[in-house]
Scaffold this motif. Structure first.
Motif, mmCIF file in Angstrom:
data_model
loop_
_atom_site.group_PDB
_atom_site.id
_atom_site.type_symbol
_atom_site.label_atom_id
_atom_site.label_comp_id
_atom_site.label_asym_id
_atom_site.label_seq_id
_atom_site.Cartn_x
_atom_site.Cartn_y
_atom_site.Cartn_z
ATOM 1 N N VAL A 158 14.168 2.758 33.496
ATOM 2 C CA VAL A 158 15.403 3.519 33.328
ATOM 3 C C VAL A 158 16.565 2.580 33.010
ATOM 4 O O VAL A 158 17.345 2.825 32.081
ATOM 5 C CB VAL A 158 15.702 4.349 34.585
ATOM 6 C CG1 VAL A 158 17.121 4.911 34.547
ATOM 7 C CG2 VAL A 158 14.697 5.489 34.713
ATOM 8 N N GLY A 159 16.686 1.485 33.744
ATOM 9 C CA GLY A 159 17.764 0.541 33.460
ATOM 10 C C GLY A 159 17.646 -0.067 32.083
ATOM 11 O O GLY A 159 18.647 -0.263 31.380
ATOM 12 N N GLY A 160 16.410 -0.375 31.667
ATOM 13 C CA GLY A 160 16.199 -0.919 30.336
ATOM 14 C C GLY A 160 16.563 0.062 29.248
ATOM 15 O O GLY A 160 17.150 -0.313 28.221
ATOM 16 N N MET A 161 16.235 1.332 29.457
ATOM 17 C CA MET A 161 16.583 2.353 28.461
ATOM 18 C C MET A 161 18.091 2.487 28.313
ATOM 19 O O MET A 161 18.608 2.645 27.203
ATOM 20 C CB MET A 161 15.956 3.696 28.841
ATOM 21 C CG MET A 161 14.446 3.740 28.668
ATOM 22 S SD MET A 161 13.729 5.387 28.887
ATOM 23 C CE MET A 161 13.884 5.618 30.656
ATOM 24 N N LEU A 162 18.812 2.412 29.433
ATOM 25 C CA LEU A 162 20.263 2.524 29.360
ATOM 26 C C LEU A 162 20.877 1.257 28.757
ATOM 27 O O LEU A 162 21.859 1.331 28.019
ATOM 28 C CB LEU A 162 20.851 2.781 30.742
ATOM 29 C CG LEU A 162 20.373 4.035 31.478
ATOM 30 C CD1 LEU A 162 21.240 4.303 32.702
ATOM 31 C CD2 LEU A 162 20.362 5.253 30.567
ATOM 32 N N GLY A 163 20.292 0.113 29.065
ATOM 33 C CA GLY A 163 20.825 -1.122 28.522
ATOM 34 C C GLY A 163 20.743 -1.196 27.020
ATOM 35 O O GLY A 163 21.594 -1.815 26.362
ATOM 36 N N THR A 164 19.728 -0.549 26.428
ATOM 37 C CA THR A 164 19.496 -0.659 24.986
ATOM 38 C C THR A 164 19.735 0.631 24.221
ATOM 39 O O THR A 164 19.570 0.660 22.996
ATOM 40 C CB THR A 164 18.051 -1.108 24.729
ATOM 41 O OG1 THR A 164 17.140 -0.140 25.285
ATOM 42 C CG2 THR A 164 17.773 -2.465 25.366
ATOM 43 N N GLY A 165 20.112 1.707 24.909
ATOM 44 C CA GLY A 165 20.339 2.977 24.214
ATOM 45 C C GLY A 165 19.055 3.600 23.692
ATOM 46 O O GLY A 165 19.056 4.259 22.653
ATOM 47 N N ALA A 166 17.940 3.441 24.396
ATOM 48 C CA ALA A 166 16.641 3.922 23.926
ATOM 49 C C ALA A 166 16.621 5.445 23.822
ATOM 50 O O ALA A 166 17.298 6.152 24.571
ATOM 51 C CB ALA A 166 15.542 3.436 24.866
#
Length: 591
Positions: A158-166
């Motif tokens: 979840v944090g990775g998706m928010l960090g990159t706009g996935a």
């Protein structure tokens, strides 16, 4: 059928037949330390960043709760240490996790993987930022809730998706980006002495800062918890239809409005497009379909390595014709097997395929398989000589899509076999993306063009049709003003990018307020955000680190040339060699 086509076809069919008998070699974690959790190197799941640099840090820590997370941020801030946040698997190509120097601190969210709360009245779920997409959607399904949109790879956090706009693919409702389902989040950032060197902010939908925090690039602090707005659990009804691509530029602008989860797989060398007709249906609809994309399954090492060797032969010998035959066979197999969708969790028996959202929205067997008979790997695992590629992704506003597609068609007409290499990676995936309120989200409704292609393990190694790929990249980014996916792309895609966002300066103001010392920033993020110039040496254009001005920028065997369709493009073009052609023909005749 050639040997290369045969091997790739066998690889696809083998993974379909043997997916239940492959023992997984679980992916390595991206952080490796020499002494306990000290003297560390961090990379991504592919084992290489876009510039092939080695990123080091003095220490890595693995907080298991928010209190421990706060203590790590506080201590690092007191010492003015650089801080970067890493996820469990590290699936971004870009250097978002790379700190400056060798004295920095890596905070892994691997153990921040719990569901905190479910509010059935509000239909929200609060989770820690390190929870994977697969965990999230399966836990939501247990309480009859669903995340309406997500990327197709289930191993992201979840944090990775928010960090990159996935994102996934949709123009409906809130759209395809996961960050547009965020209603609140908690973030731990550096603080002043009077704050005890840390600040914990709970940012809600009524706070303008949420539009900065929900696509953060990791430069504002560490996201500890996220609350997402979900929908009641539903099913999806999917059918793939293959058509000629003669009117693709017209169909692309309307297809996403007709189907909630539509996408298009474009095969430009074959002059075909595969349309995904994908809509929401009630949970009571009959069907138990699943998604298990072959490229995301565990695959025997020998097959992965033999396929790579053949790909390297084609690239070094200039074998476009063989690549086209290979790609056609691989695509045919993929289409006939419905790209890994099944009607019952075992086999594909026909359309439509109907199944629950959490079973249909993403795939990723190869990071969590528990089978135990035959050794297998994720295709991109850096421990073996398997897949090694570049992944580009850029979004164009809908008003520019028609012209961009037409320009690619012009390139194909000039060089009919030049994009067969892309089709070996399933062509160009076109995903629909809705305009977002996020400062670093999309300003307009548009289409993201995802392009994956061969990468040499040698930085200056041969690559067929590099000039064509370079030109498509520059068409998208410079001629048509496309914005890059933050977790993909080579460095040149980010040139001047912050100025393409109407609220880019608002993001920079929040960044300055949350982290005035720039502890969560790095040379790479400063370059991306326009705060620092980038410099690279000989051969930089071959890796997409610069745009060539001279032949030296392309390296030995290549000239810096102008584009075929886009005259302003500067691309690395391979020098002609009769030996290359001769070797390709010998290779072809001997198979």
């Amino acid at each position: 059928m050639t040997l290369s086509s045969f091997c790739l076809g066998i690889l696809l069919s083998y993974t379909i037949l043997c997916k239940n008998v492959v023992h997984c070699e679980l992916p390595e974690e991206p952080i490796k330390c020499s002494f306990g959790n000290s003297d560390c190197v961090i990379t991504n799941s592919y084992g290489s960043f876009s510039d092939r640099s080695t990123c080091r840090a003095a220490d890595a820590v693995y907080p298991e709760n928010e209190d421990r997370l706060i203590s790590y941020v506080r201590d690092a801030t007191m010492m003015k240490r650089k801080i970067k946040v890493a996820t469990k698997y590290g699936h971004s190509f870009t250097k978002l996790v790379c700190p400056d120097g060798e004295d920095g601190l890596i905070i892994s969210t691997k153990n921040l993987n719990k569901v905190i709360n479910v509010n059935m009245t509000e239909e929200t779920m609060t989770v820690e930022s390190g929870i994977t997409l697969k965990q999230l959607i399966d836990e939501a399904a247990k309480v009859n809730l669903a995340l309406p949109n997500s990327p197709y790879w289930a191993g992201v956090t979840v944090g990775g998706m928010l960090g990159t706009g996935a994102h996934g693919s949709s123009l409906w409702g809130r759209g395809s980006a996961v960050h547009d389902y965020v209603v609140s989040l908690k973030m731990v950032s550096p603080g002043e002495h009077e704050d005890d060197y840390y600040k914990v902010r709970t940012i809600t939908i009524s706070d303008e800062d949420l539009d900065a925090a929900k696509v953060s690039l990791g430069v504002l602090g560490v996201i500890s918890q996220v609350t997402l707005k979900l929908d009641p659990l539903f099913k999806r009804n999917i059918t793939y239809v293959t058509r000629e691509d003669n009117d693709l530029e017209i169909q692309a602008s309307t297809f996403g409005l007709e189907h909630e989860f539509a996408d298009i797989t474009w095969l430009p060398a074959q002059h075909k497009a595969v349309y995904r007709i994908d809509n929401r249906v009630p949970a009571t609809t009959y069907g138990n379909g699943t998604y298990d994309y072959p490229g995301m399954r565990y695959t025997p090492r020998a097959l992965l390595e033999s396929t790579r060797i053949l790909e390297e032969i084609h690239e070094s010998n200039g074998c476009n014709e063989l690549r086209c035959i290979t790609a056609k066979g691989l695509v045919t197999d993929a289409v006939q097997s419905a790209f890994g969708f099944t009607n019952d969790g075992i086999s594909f028996t026909g359309y439509p395929i109907i199944g629950y959202q959490n079973k249909m929205q993403s795939s990723g067997e190869c990071f969590d398989s528990q089978n135990n008979l035959v050794d297998g790997y994720c295709g991109w695992d850096p421990r073996i000589n398997g897949q090694f590629y570049v992944s580009n992704g850029f979004t164009l506003p809908m008003s520019k899509v028609k012209s961009f597609i037409q320009d690619i068609k012009k390139l194909v007409k000039m060089e009919p076999t030049s994009l067969c290499g892309l089709e070996g990676y399933m062509g160009i995936l076109m995903r629909y993306v809705k305009a977002s309120s996020a400062y670093l989200g999309k300003d307009d409704d548009g289409i993201e063009f995802d392009i994956t292609y061969y990468r040499s393990r040698d930085a200056l190694g041969p690559r067929l049709n590099e000039d064509i790929i370079d030109e498509i990249e520059q068409l998208a980014i410079f001629k048509y003003g496309g914005v890059p996916h933050w977790g993909k792309n080579r460095n040149i895609a980010f040139e001047g990018v912050i100025n393409k966002y109407k609220d880019g300066q608002k993001f920079m103001e929040v960044k300055e307020r949350y982290d005035p010392l720039g502890l969560f920033s790095s040379d790479w993020t400063d370059q991306v955000l326009g705060l620092k110039a980038s410099t690279y040496g000989i051969g930089c254009a071959r890796e997409g680190l610069c745009i060539c001005d001279t032949d030296d920028d392309c390296g030995h065997g290549y000239n810096c040339s102008i584009g075929r369709v886009y005259a302003e493009a500067k691309v690395c073009k391979r020098k002609k060699s009769t030996l290359i052609f001769k070797n390709c023909m010998i290779d072809f005749m001997n198979l």
